[in-house]
Scaffold this motif. Sequence first.
Motif, PDB file in Angstrom:
ATOM      1  N   GLU A 149      47.606  40.221  43.549  1.00 51.06           N
ATOM      2  CA  GLU A 149      47.099  39.196  44.451  1.00 51.06           C
ATOM      3  C   GLU A 149      48.232  38.783  45.389  1.00 51.06           C
ATOM      4  O   GLU A 149      49.386  38.692  44.982  1.00 51.06           O
ATOM      5  CB  GLU A 149      46.648  37.944  43.692  1.00 51.06           C
ATOM      6  CG  GLU A 149      45.329  38.065  42.997  1.00 51.06           C
ATOM      7  CD  GLU A 149      44.854  36.716  42.489  1.00 51.06           C
ATOM      8  OE1 GLU A 149      43.643  36.460  42.584  1.00 51.06           O
ATOM      9  OE2 GLU A 149      45.668  35.941  41.975  1.00 51.06           O
ATOM     10  N   GLU A 171      42.632  38.306  51.694  1.00 52.24           N
ATOM     11  CA  GLU A 171      43.826  38.440  50.860  1.00 52.24           C
ATOM     12  C   GLU A 171      44.943  39.189  51.565  1.00 52.24           C
ATOM     13  O   GLU A 171      46.114  39.057  51.195  1.00 52.24           O
ATOM     14  CB  GLU A 171      43.476  39.133  49.545  1.00 52.24           C
ATOM     15  CG  GLU A 171      44.559  38.981  48.506  1.00 52.24           C
ATOM     16  CD  GLU A 171      44.145  39.488  47.141  1.00 52.24           C
ATOM     17  OE1 GLU A 171      45.044  39.689  46.304  1.00 52.24           O
ATOM     18  OE2 GLU A 171      42.934  39.686  46.902  1.00 52.24           O
ATOM     19  N   CYS A 221      37.472  40.192  39.358  1.00 48.96           N
ATOM     20  CA  CYS A 221      37.441  38.862  39.976  1.00 48.96           C
ATOM     21  C   CYS A 221      36.672  37.950  39.042  1.00 48.96           C
ATOM     22  O   CYS A 221      35.654  38.363  38.486  1.00 48.96           O
ATOM     23  CB  CYS A 221      36.758  38.915  41.344  1.00 48.96           C
ATOM     24  SG  CYS A 221      36.597  37.312  42.163  1.00 48.96           S
ATOM     25  N   ARG A 225      31.169  40.191  41.184  1.00 39.74           N
ATOM     26  CA  ARG A 225      31.644  40.488  42.517  1.00 39.74           C
ATOM     27  C   ARG A 225      31.012  41.740  43.114  1.00 39.74           C
ATOM     28  O   ARG A 225      30.843  41.833  44.333  1.00 39.74           O
ATOM     29  CB  ARG A 225      33.169  40.637  42.506  1.00 39.74           C
ATOM     30  CG  ARG A 225      33.915  39.348  42.812  1.00 39.74           C
ATOM     31  CD  ARG A 225      33.707  38.873  44.230  1.00 39.74           C
ATOM     32  NE  ARG A 225      34.134  39.852  45.210  1.00 39.74           N
ATOM     33  CZ  ARG A 225      35.379  40.021  45.612  1.00 39.74           C
ATOM     34  NH1 ARG A 225      36.338  39.250  45.131  1.00 39.74           N
ATOM     35  NH2 ARG A 225      35.682  40.945  46.510  1.00 39.74           N
ATOM     36  N   GLU A 284      42.400  31.275  44.055  1.00 38.85           N
ATOM     37  CA  GLU A 284      41.047  31.302  44.598  1.00 38.85           C
ATOM     38  C   GLU A 284      41.045  32.167  45.851  1.00 38.85           C
ATOM     39  O   GLU A 284      41.809  31.942  46.782  1.00 38.85           O
ATOM     40  CB  GLU A 284      40.570  29.888  44.949  1.00 38.85           C
ATOM     41  CG  GLU A 284      39.145  29.880  45.454  1.00 38.85           C
ATOM     42  CD  GLU A 284      38.699  28.521  45.976  1.00 38.85           C
ATOM     43  OE1 GLU A 284      37.474  28.288  46.010  1.00 38.85           O
ATOM     44  OE2 GLU A 284      39.567  27.728  46.370  1.00 38.85           O
ATOM     45  N   LYS A 342      34.542  45.293  40.604  1.00 35.78           N
ATOM     46  CA  LYS A 342      35.608  44.533  41.243  1.00 35.78           C
ATOM     47  C   LYS A 342      36.146  43.485  40.280  1.00 35.78           C
ATOM     48  O   LYS A 342      35.395  42.660  39.766  1.00 35.78           O
ATOM     49  CB  LYS A 342      35.081  43.850  42.512  1.00 35.78           C
ATOM     50  CG  LYS A 342      36.096  42.968  43.229  1.00 35.78           C
ATOM     51  CD  LYS A 342      37.255  43.770  43.788  1.00 35.78           C
ATOM     52  CE  LYS A 342      38.222  42.894  44.563  1.00 35.78           C
ATOM     53  NZ  LYS A 342      39.401  43.632  45.046  1.00 35.78           N
TER      54      LYS A 342
END
Length: 419
Positions: free
Chosen positions: A258, A277, A47, A98, A287, A45
């Motif tokens: 994002e 999200e 992140c 993650r 964040e 993932k």
Amino acid sequence: MGRPQRIAILGAGPGGTATALELIAAGVDPGDLVLIDKARFPRPKLCGGGITVRGTEWIARVLGARPEGGGTTNGLEFRCELGAFEVRERGPQWVFDRGELDLALLEACRARGVEVREETNVTALEPAPSGWRVRSGSTTETFEWVVGADGANGLSRRASGLRGGITGRLVEAVFEPVSADTKPGTLIFDFDPILDGIPGYAWVFPFPDPARRDGLFKIGVMDGRGVVAGDVLRRWTEDYAARLGYRLVDSKIHGWPERYFDAGVQGHRPGLVLVGEALGIDALLGEGIAPSLEIASYAASRLRRALDDRSATIAGYETGFLATAEGRNLWFQARLADRLYGRHPHRWLRVLFGMPYLRALAGSGREAYGRLAQHVPALCARYVLEIARRGAPSAAPITRAARPAGTSRTAFAESRDVQ
């Protein structure tokens, strides 16, 4: 044959698993829940993996302890060409891979009796007379409620037709230091991308490799407006890392979208709510983990009431969220992002790095990152005083200047006029 589950949660990242755990804590029978994800966990993932204190407090409260693995950092550092300053929270920040963190949260759901369906690709989602039809492969099921936790551009948001916030993008990879002056105990946020026309920031985070290889860092850049091509972001990231003294160890620099929260986002239709999200995350620094956990807590409480009332609707889902501490602060972060990534970014960089009150507040250790909305009156008053004392900050471009050898960025900046 048992009765069907009442709630399908699409997406088993932190937003989805946190919603399941909060629903159980609110008294919902875990047998009424099913978590569905197309991946098999642990999954890779993209992140940074940094969790600010709001997230660490939630995890400690809900899971009873910090999951195994990962590391602890002691602060944040904001940087740009104008200097650097510390951001101290009221508690530690954790850093996880993650894949490992998501697996720990998923296993907590499974241990509490939630049905988990991994490697299950949901191909269609549509409203039904008594809920939503969820299709995966040749199987179609109807659920009373669907929780959309499948990300920025996931099926839940697309099928819902709900209005969302800005979709930006990020790129990231794992690097190792060659000649870098590393800070493994600090999460570094660097706003120098703004000087190169990228409306966002770069980060350098320590990376707790599951293979327990030490000394690795995740480095990436966020385009907070989705206006810069992915290949440009990748080249910028590799060049930036090289300037700092890092070398790429990943096979490539990866990219991902994002979606950012704003006051106009929509997150509810009859029988469906969006969390994490899919609803929107911090527009200033991207964040995602802590906001997703807190959005999940709000959504679970509202959904539990709807179940008790046998209602398919949640009146004021969005406005109710804006009235929470997390909602107010995500709104405020979006306003800050509008300025820092908007028409006059160099002016607002000068405000961010040149306003003594803001720097003192950030370094006080009394606040949590993303919790400044309560200070808006004081911040506005101090800004007006700064303008009265020194004049309005210039919007002229900030240029990079060579620093004398052995001079830190902060010391060099103190010799320059940030106005």
